[in-house]
Design a protein around this motif. Structure first.
Motif, PDB file in Angstrom:
ATOM      1  N   MET A  74       0.810  -1.190   0.000  1.00 29.61           N
ATOM      2  CA  MET A  74       0.000   0.000   0.000  1.00 29.61           C
ATOM      3  C   MET A  74       0.861   1.265   0.000  1.00 29.61           C
ATOM      4  O   MET A  74       0.549   2.235  -0.680  1.00 29.61           O
ATOM      5  CB  MET A  74      -0.926  -0.037   1.225  1.00 29.61           C
ATOM      6  CG  MET A  74      -1.843   1.116   1.322  1.00 29.61           C
ATOM      7  SD  MET A  74      -3.027   1.058  -0.009  1.00 29.61           S
ATOM      8  CE  MET A  74      -4.086   2.343   0.439  1.00 29.61           C
ATOM      9  N   ILE A  75       1.942   1.234   0.776  1.00 33.09           N
ATOM     10  CA  ILE A  75       2.830   2.394   0.856  1.00 33.09           C
ATOM     11  C   ILE A  75       3.470   2.683  -0.504  1.00 33.09           C
ATOM     12  O   ILE A  75       3.676   3.829  -0.871  1.00 33.09           O
ATOM     13  CB  ILE A  75       3.895   2.207   1.967  1.00 33.09           C
ATOM     14  CG1 ILE A  75       4.676   3.511   2.211  1.00 33.09           C
ATOM     15  CG2 ILE A  75       4.877   1.157   1.611  1.00 33.09           C
ATOM     16  CD1 ILE A  75       3.956   4.428   3.125  1.00 33.09           C
ATOM     17  N   TYR A  76       3.771   1.621  -1.272  1.00 33.96           N
ATOM     18  CA  TYR A  76       4.380   1.811  -2.590  1.00 33.96           C
ATOM     19  C   TYR A  76       3.415   2.482  -3.563  1.00 33.96           C
ATOM     20  O   TYR A  76       3.818   3.286  -4.398  1.00 33.96           O
ATOM     21  CB  TYR A  76       4.862   0.468  -3.150  1.00 33.96           C
ATOM     22  CG  TYR A  76       5.974  -0.127  -2.339  1.00 33.96           C
ATOM     23  CD1 TYR A  76       7.218   0.491  -2.283  1.00 33.96           C
ATOM     24  CD2 TYR A  76       5.790  -1.293  -1.614  1.00 33.96           C
ATOM     25  CE1 TYR A  76       8.240  -0.038  -1.524  1.00 33.96           C
ATOM     26  CE2 TYR A  76       6.799  -1.834  -0.853  1.00 33.96           C
ATOM     27  CZ  TYR A  76       8.037  -1.203  -0.811  1.00 33.96           C
ATOM     28  OH  TYR A  76       9.046  -1.732  -0.067  1.00 33.96           O
ATOM     29  N   VAL A  77       2.156   2.159  -3.443  1.00 31.22           N
ATOM     30  CA  VAL A  77       1.141   2.783  -4.298  1.00 31.22           C
ATOM     31  C   VAL A  77       1.042   4.279  -3.982  1.00 31.22           C
ATOM     32  O   VAL A  77       1.015   5.124  -4.880  1.00 31.22           O
ATOM     33  CB  VAL A  77      -0.235   2.088  -4.110  1.00 31.22           C
ATOM     34  CG1 VAL A  77      -1.332   2.853  -4.817  1.00 31.22           C
ATOM     35  CG2 VAL A  77      -0.173   0.655  -4.583  1.00 31.22           C
ATOM     36  N   ILE A  78       1.037   4.607  -2.710  1.00 28.63           N
ATOM     37  CA  ILE A  78       0.956   6.011  -2.295  1.00 28.63           C
ATOM     38  C   ILE A  78       2.200   6.774  -2.760  1.00 28.63           C
ATOM     39  O   ILE A  78       2.102   7.872  -3.307  1.00 28.63           O
ATOM     40  CB  ILE A  78       0.765   6.114  -0.769  1.00 28.63           C
ATOM     41  CG1 ILE A  78      -0.612   5.564  -0.379  1.00 28.63           C
ATOM     42  CG2 ILE A  78       0.937   7.547  -0.290  1.00 28.63           C
ATOM     43  CD1 ILE A  78      -0.834   5.432   1.104  1.00 28.63           C
ATOM     44  N   LEU A  79       3.373   6.173  -2.546  1.00 28.57           N
ATOM     45  CA  LEU A  79       4.617   6.815  -2.990  1.00 28.57           C
ATOM     46  C   LEU A  79       4.644   6.991  -4.512  1.00 28.57           C
ATOM     47  O   LEU A  79       5.099   8.018  -5.019  1.00 28.57           O
ATOM     48  CB  LEU A  79       5.827   6.023  -2.512  1.00 28.57           C
ATOM     49  CG  LEU A  79       6.133   6.107  -1.022  1.00 28.57           C
ATOM     50  CD1 LEU A  79       7.288   5.181  -0.667  1.00 28.57           C
ATOM     51  CD2 LEU A  79       6.454   7.528  -0.617  1.00 28.57           C
ATOM     52  N   SER A  80       4.171   6.010  -5.231  1.00 28.73           N
ATOM     53  CA  SER A  80       4.116   6.108  -6.699  1.00 28.73           C
ATOM     54  C   SER A  80       3.193   7.233  -7.138  1.00 28.73           C
ATOM     55  O   SER A  80       3.522   8.005  -8.041  1.00 28.73           O
ATOM     56  CB  SER A  80       3.643   4.782  -7.307  1.00 28.73           C
ATOM     57  OG  SER A  80       4.553   3.763  -7.034  1.00 28.73           O
ATOM     58  N   LEU A  81       2.026   7.323  -6.512  1.00 31.14           N
ATOM     59  CA  LEU A  81       1.088   8.399  -6.842  1.00 31.14           C
ATOM     60  C   LEU A  81       1.661   9.775  -6.511  1.00 31.14           C
ATOM     61  O   LEU A  81       1.517  10.725  -7.290  1.00 31.14           O
ATOM     62  CB  LEU A  81      -0.242   8.195  -6.124  1.00 31.14           C
ATOM     63  CG  LEU A  81      -1.116   7.050  -6.642  1.00 31.14           C
ATOM     64  CD1 LEU A  81      -2.312   6.847  -5.726  1.00 31.14           C
ATOM     65  CD2 LEU A  81      -1.568   7.339  -8.058  1.00 31.14           C
TER      66      LEU A  81
END
Length: 151
Positions: free
Chosen positions: A1-8
């Motif tokens: 989930m953290i990777y998705v937020i960082l990517s966004l």
């Protein structure tokens, strides 16, 4: 989930930077078009252009009694003095005397000419001589033929 937020967040930052850069270029183009009609506005354009191209602490001098300096800037720790010339014809060699005097007064080791036109052959020779002289001026910057099509 953290990777998705960082990517966004990363993607959003990239989009913001691209849009900001495009807006900045439009602002420069608009300032140039006004500056080509008014020499003082051309100095303001030159100031913004230099900031955009790696110069720091860029400031215009007073309109008179500036000892031949139109813009004082910093680049890589050196002070740079610019003469800004909005001309309908080539810039002539008299500019060199003003540049050298201003550089001495402001403690600059680099000088520059910023113009919307070409440099005369005699001015080019004077600038080459200035670079070869081995004096306190270590570098000469020439920014010429500035026009709206560049942006």
């Amino acid at each position: 989930m953290i990777y998705v937020i960082l990517s966004l967040l990363s993607f959003s930052l990239l989009v913001f930077l691209v849009l900001w850069r495009r807006r900045r270029k439009k602002d420069l183009r608009d300032l140039l078009e006004v500056g080509l009609k008014n020499p003082y506005q051309f100095e303001e354009f030159a100031k913004e252009y230099l900031k955009e191209h790696g110069f720091r602490s860029v400031r215009t001098t007073r309109k008179s009694k500036d000892f031949g300096a139109d813009i004082v800037a910093k680049r890589k720790g050196s002070t740079v003095i610019f003469q800004v010339k909005k001309r309908n014809s080539t810039v002539e060699k008299e500019v060199v005397k003003e540049l050298v005097a201003a550089a001495y007064i402001y403690g600059a080791t680099e000088v520059g000419i910023f113009t919307n036109n070409e440099l005369s052959n005699s001015l080019k020779e004077e600038l080459d001589g200035l670079k070869r002289s081995g004096g306190f001026i270590k570098k000469v910057h020439v920014i010429k033929n500035i026009n709206p099509e560049e942006f």
